[in-house]
Design an enzyme around this catalytic site. Structure first.
Site, PDB file in Angstrom:
ATOM      1  N   ASP A 154       0.981  -1.515   0.100  1.00 37.51           N
ATOM      2  CA  ASP A 154      -0.411   0.231  -0.050  1.00 37.51           C
ATOM      3  C   ASP A 154       0.897   1.256  -0.205  1.00 37.51           C
ATOM      4  O   ASP A 154       2.014   0.832   0.344  1.00 37.51           O
ATOM      5  CB  ASP A 154      -0.790  -0.372   1.222  1.00 37.51           C
ATOM      6  CG  ASP A 154      -1.569   1.049   1.897  1.00 37.51           C
ATOM      7  OD1 ASP A 154      -2.369   1.754   0.498  1.00 37.51           O
ATOM      8  OD2 ASP A 154      -1.691   1.565   2.628  1.00 37.51           O
ATOM      9  N   ASP A 181      -2.272  -0.837   6.050  1.00 33.01           N
ATOM     10  CA  ASP A 181      -2.235  -0.124   6.791  1.00 33.01           C
ATOM     11  C   ASP A 181      -3.764   0.279   7.240  1.00 33.01           C
ATOM     12  O   ASP A 181      -4.532   0.440   8.708  1.00 33.01           O
ATOM     13  CB  ASP A 181      -1.624   0.734   7.228  1.00 33.01           C
ATOM     14  CG  ASP A 181      -1.970   1.988   6.826  1.00 33.01           C
ATOM     15  OD1 ASP A 181      -2.233   3.324   7.208  1.00 33.01           O
ATOM     16  OD2 ASP A 181      -2.092   2.353   5.760  1.00 33.01           O
ATOM     17  N   ASP A 239      -7.757  -1.654   2.827  1.00 34.54           N
ATOM     18  CA  ASP A 239      -6.558  -2.507   2.818  1.00 34.54           C
ATOM     19  C   ASP A 239      -7.082  -3.601   3.529  1.00 34.54           C
ATOM     20  O   ASP A 239      -6.450  -4.685   3.360  1.00 34.54           O
ATOM     21  CB  ASP A 239      -4.889  -2.429   3.363  1.00 34.54           C
ATOM     22  CG  ASP A 239      -4.258  -0.645   2.757  1.00 34.54           C
ATOM     23  OD1 ASP A 239      -4.975  -0.801   1.955  1.00 34.54           O
ATOM     24  OD2 ASP A 239      -3.773   0.266   3.446  1.00 34.54           O
TER      25      ASP A 239
END
Length: 657
Positions: free
Chosen positions: A342, A541, A545
Site C-alpha cells: 500500500d 494499514d 486494505d
C-alpha cells in the site's frame, strides 16, 4: 491531487482509520482459554512437588486434574471426529498422554496435554478477535441519516432504510450515510477509509461520495445511488468475511500428514500388542511392549521439531517490533514469492508535511516570510493541510501572530487579516486560476505528486507552498531487499491518484503501479496473482486494505496508524512502524523453515531407530523413554537457536549499503 483548506476545527473523531471501535471479547470469556489456563496452572503446581519427590497423592491429584482440564475438550472433539470416521491428532495425543501415565510417565503425558490445550486456546482467541473487528467495522457506517422530503422538510431515518434516488443531507462533521453523488454543496471529505488517500478530497456537485466517509465543514446534499446493503463499506465487510472463510486451511507442515501418521501409529500399536499375544506372549509383556512402542513412536519430537524454531522466530521478531500471530504465520512468511505494498501509511508516513516553499518574484518575501504569512492565516484551522503549514512554521521557530477576521469557504480556502493586509490561502484553481507566475510553479509541484497551496496577499499572488505525504526513510531499501528475497519487484496498490502514486513509486524503485483502486480492486489483483500460483504478501494499514490482507497468502499491517480491522485481519503487525523489519522477518521465517526440516530429519531418525529396536528386539522402557525424551530435547534446543540476537538480520540495511 488538489485539496482545499478547512474553515473550522474538525470533529475529534474525524480520522476514519482510527475510528473503528474495539469490540474485543475477553480472552477468559472463551472456554478454550479457561480450560488451557487451568491446565497450565495445575501443571505448574504439580511439577515442583513431583520433581522434589513430594507425596504421591498430592502430585498425582494435581496431574490428574491437569489431564482432565486440558484433555477433556480435545478428547471429546476427537471422539466426535472419530464418529465421522476421521482420526484427529488431538485424540491421539490424549491417548498417548494416558498411555504414558499408564506406564508411569505421568510428567510426559501432562506436558503433552498442556501443549495441545494452549495451542487450541490461541487459535480460538485469534479467530474471535478477527470476528470482533469485522463486527466493529459495521460501526463506520452511520446508523441514521437525514432524508430530505419533496416538500423541503427533513426526517431522520435508519440508514439501512435509504433507497436509491433518496436525497440526504450530510452536515459538517457527519459521516456520509450511503454511496451517492453530490447534488448540492461543497466540502472536503476524508475518505481514507475507502481509498487510503492521505488528505481530504474536495467534493462538489457531481462528485461521488462513499458511505462511512467523514464530511468536512461544508453541508452536502447527496443523492443515494446504491442500496446501503451494497455500499462500498458493506462490501468491505463481506469481502473480509468471505476471504476468512474461503482461504485455504492454514496448517503447519506436520499437520498435513497427521491423519496418515495417526492412523498408522494406532494400527501399529494394536499390531505390536496383538501379534505377540497370538504367538503366546504374556499379556503384561505384550502390553508393556505396545505402550513402549506408543511412547517411542509418539510424535512429541516431531511436534517439537516444528514449534520451537517457529516460536523462537516469533519471540525474536517480537523483540524487534514485529508481532506474528501464530506459528502458521511465521511458517507462511517464508513461503512468499510476491509482495504488494500500500502507499499511504505504508511506504509513506501517512501525515502531510510541507515539502516545498516558493515565494514569487516581486512579493518581497523569502521562504520563511511566505511560510510565516501562510501559517498565521491558517492557525485557526484544523484541516490537515493547515496543520502541516503551521507545524512547518513552528519547526523553523517562526513567529505566528494572531490573525483577525478569519473566514473559510468550502472548496476555496481560508482568509484572514494579518498585519492589516488580507491573506488568502487555498486551492490555486479556486483562488486565482491562471495568475501570472503561479501556473508554472503549481504545475511543477503537482507533477511531482505534491498538493499545491496558493498564498495571496491583498489579492496578489505571494507564493506557492507544496505539501505531500513524506516517504519513509527506509522505503527504498525495503523495496530493494524484498526484490532480492522474492526475485520480483513489489507492486504498488493504492487508492490514491495515478500521478502521486507513480512519482512515489519511482523514488523507491517500483515499476508496477496500480492506482485509484477501491478495496475490491485490490482483492481482485491479489486473487489474480494467487491464481497464477504466486504466494502474495500484502502490506497495508487501512480499513480499505483489510480485504486484500485477508485474501493474501500472508498479510502484514503497519501498527502505528493501522485501523483495528487491518490489525486484526493481518497475520502479522509491524508494531514499531519500521518498514525495514518486513524483509527481516521474511528472512527469519525462511531460516526457521530450514531448522524445521533439520529437526524433522533428527526426529525421524530417532523414532525409526527406537521403533525398529522395539520391534526387532526388546527395548527396555527406561531406555525407550530416554531416547524419546533425548530426541525431544535435541530438536527443542536446535529450534531455540533462533532466539539469539544474531538470528535477526537486516536485509534492507545490506541493500542500502
Amino acid at each position: 491531487m488538489s485539496s482545499v483548506l478547512d474553515q473550522r476545527p474538525a470533529p475529534p473523531a474525524a480520522d476514519p482509520r482510527l475510528a473503528v471501535p474495539r469490540r474485543r471479547a475477553r480472552v477468559l470469556a472463551l472456554p478454550e482459554a479457561r480450560w488451557a489456563l487451568a491446565s497450565l496452572v495445575l501443571f505448574l503446581l504439580a511439577l515442583p512437588v513431583y520433581l522434589a519427590g513430594g507425596p504421591t497423592w498430592l502430585w498425582g491429584v494435581l496431574f490428574a486434574a491437569t489431564y482432565i482440564t486440558g484433555g477433556w475438550e480435545p478428547g471429546w472433539e476427537g471422539l466426535k471426529a472419530l464418529r465421522d470416521k476421521t482420526l484427529d491428532v488431538d485424540l491421539l495425543m490424549v491417548v498417548a498422554a494416558l498411555g504414558a501415565a499408564a506406564i508411569g510417565q505421568v510428567l510426559d503425558g501432562a506436558l503433552l496435554i498442556v501443549i495441545f490445550a494452549t495451542s487450541g486456546a490461541l487459535e480460538a482467541v485469534a479467530t474471535t478477535r478477527t470476528a470482533d473487528s469485522v463486527r466493529g467495522l459495521l460501526d463506520l457506517a452511520p446508523t441514521t441519516a437525514t432524508r430530505l422530503l419533496p416538500d423541503g422538510s427533513e426526517e431522520t431515518i435508519p440508514a439501512e432504510e435509504l433507497k436509491v434516488g433518496d436525497t440526504v443531507l450530510v452536515r459538517p462533521g457527519e459521516r456520509v450515510g450511503a454511496d451517492g453523488h453530490v447534488v448540492e454543496g461543497a466540502s472536503d471529505v476524508d475518505q481514507a477509509t475507502i481509498t487510503g488517500e492521505p488528505l481530504p478530497v474536495a467534493k462538489q456537485t457531481g462528485d461521488e461520495v462513499f458511505a462511512g466517509t467523514v464530511n468536512g465543514t461544508g453541508a452536502l446534499r447527496v443523492r443515494v445511488e446504491r442500496d446501503p446493503a451494497d455500499s462500498v463499506i458493506a462490501r468491505i465487510v463481506k469481502m473480509v468475511e468471505e476471504a476468512s472463510e474461503t482461504k485455504a486451511p492454514t496448517q503447519l507442515f506436520i499437520e498435513k500428514i497427521e491423519q496418515r501418521y495417526s492412523i498408522g501409529m494406532v494400527i501399529a500399536t494394536l499390531a505390536v500388542f496383538a501379534i505377540p499375544l497370538a504367538f503366546g506372549d504374556e499379556l503384561s509383556s505384550a502390553l508393556l511392549r505396545a505402550m513402549t512402542f506408543m511412547i517411542v513412536a509418539s510424535p512429541c519430537a516431531v511436534v517439537l521439531s516444528t514449534m520451537p524454531p517457529l516460536l523462537s522466530a516469533i519471540a525474536n521478531a517480537g523483540r524487534h517490533g514485529v508481532l506474528a500471530k501464530s506459528a502458521v504465520v511465521m511458517e507462511h512468511l517464508g513461503q512468499i514469492d510476491a509482495v504488494a505494498l500500500d502507499k499511504t501509511g505504508t511506504l509513506t508516513e501517512g501525515t502531510p508535511r510541507v515539502t516545498d516553499i516558493r515565494p514569487l518574484p516581486g512579493s518581497g518575501l523569502d521562504e520563511d516570510g511566505l511560510l510565516a504569512l501562510a501559517a498565521t492565516a491558517e492557525h485557526p484551522s484544523e484541516h490537515p493541510l493547515a496543520r502541516a503549514v503551521v507545524d512547518a512554521a513552528r519547526e523553523r521557530r517562526l513567529p505566528i501572530p494572531e490573525a483577525l477576521d478569519f473566514t473559510s469557504t468550502p472548496g476555496r480556502g481560508v482568509s484572514a487579516t494579518v498585519a492589516g493586509r488580507i491573506v488568502e490561502v487555498g486551492s490555486p484553481a479556486r483562488l486565482h486560476e491562471g495568475a501570472a507566475g503561479t501556473t508554472a510553479a503549481v504545475a511543477e509541484l503537482e507533477e511531482t505528486g505534491q498538493t499545491a497551496v496558493l498564498v495571496l496577499r491583498d489579492g496578489q499572488p505571494a507564493g506557492v507552498i507544496g505539501i505531500a505525504d513524506r516517504l519513509r526513510p527506509d522505503a527504498a531499501a525495503t523495496v530493494a531487499a524484498l526484490t532480492e528475497l522474492t526475485g520480483r519487484t513489489p507492486v504498488l496498490l493504492t487508492g490514491d491518484n495515478e500521478r502521486a502514486a507513480r512519482h512515489l513509486a519511482a523514488q523507491v524503485g517500483i515499476t508496477d503501479v496500480r492506482a485509484g483502486l477501491l478495496p475490491e480492486d485490490k482483492v481482485a489483483a491479489v486473487k489474480e496473482w494467487e491464481g497464477e500460483g504466486r504466494r502474495v504478501l500484502v502490506v497495508g494499514d487501512g480499513v480499505n486494505d483489510a480485504p486484500a490482507l485477508a485474501a493474501a497468502h500472508t498479510g502484514i499491517a503497519m501498527g502505528k496508524a493501522g485501523s483495528d480491522l487491518a490489525l486484526e485481519t493481518a497475520d502479522a503487525v509491524v508494531v514499531r512502524d519500521e518498514l525495514a523489519t518486513i524483509p527481516s522477518v521474511v528472512d527469519l521465517s525462511r531460516r526457521a523453515r530450514r531448522l524445521v526440516i533439520q529437526n524433522l530429519v533428527i526426529a525421524g531418525v530417532f523414532i525409526t531407530a527406537l521403533v525398529a529396536w522395539d520391534l526387532v528386539a526388546t527395548l527396555p522402557l527406561p531406555l525407550g523413554v530416554a531416547g524419546h525424551e533425548g530426541s525431544t530435547v535435541i530438536v527443542g534446543l536446535n529450534g531455540l537457536r533462533l532466539l539469539r540476537e544474531a538470528a535477526w538480520t537486516n536485509p534492507a540495511r545490506r541493500g542500502a549499503a
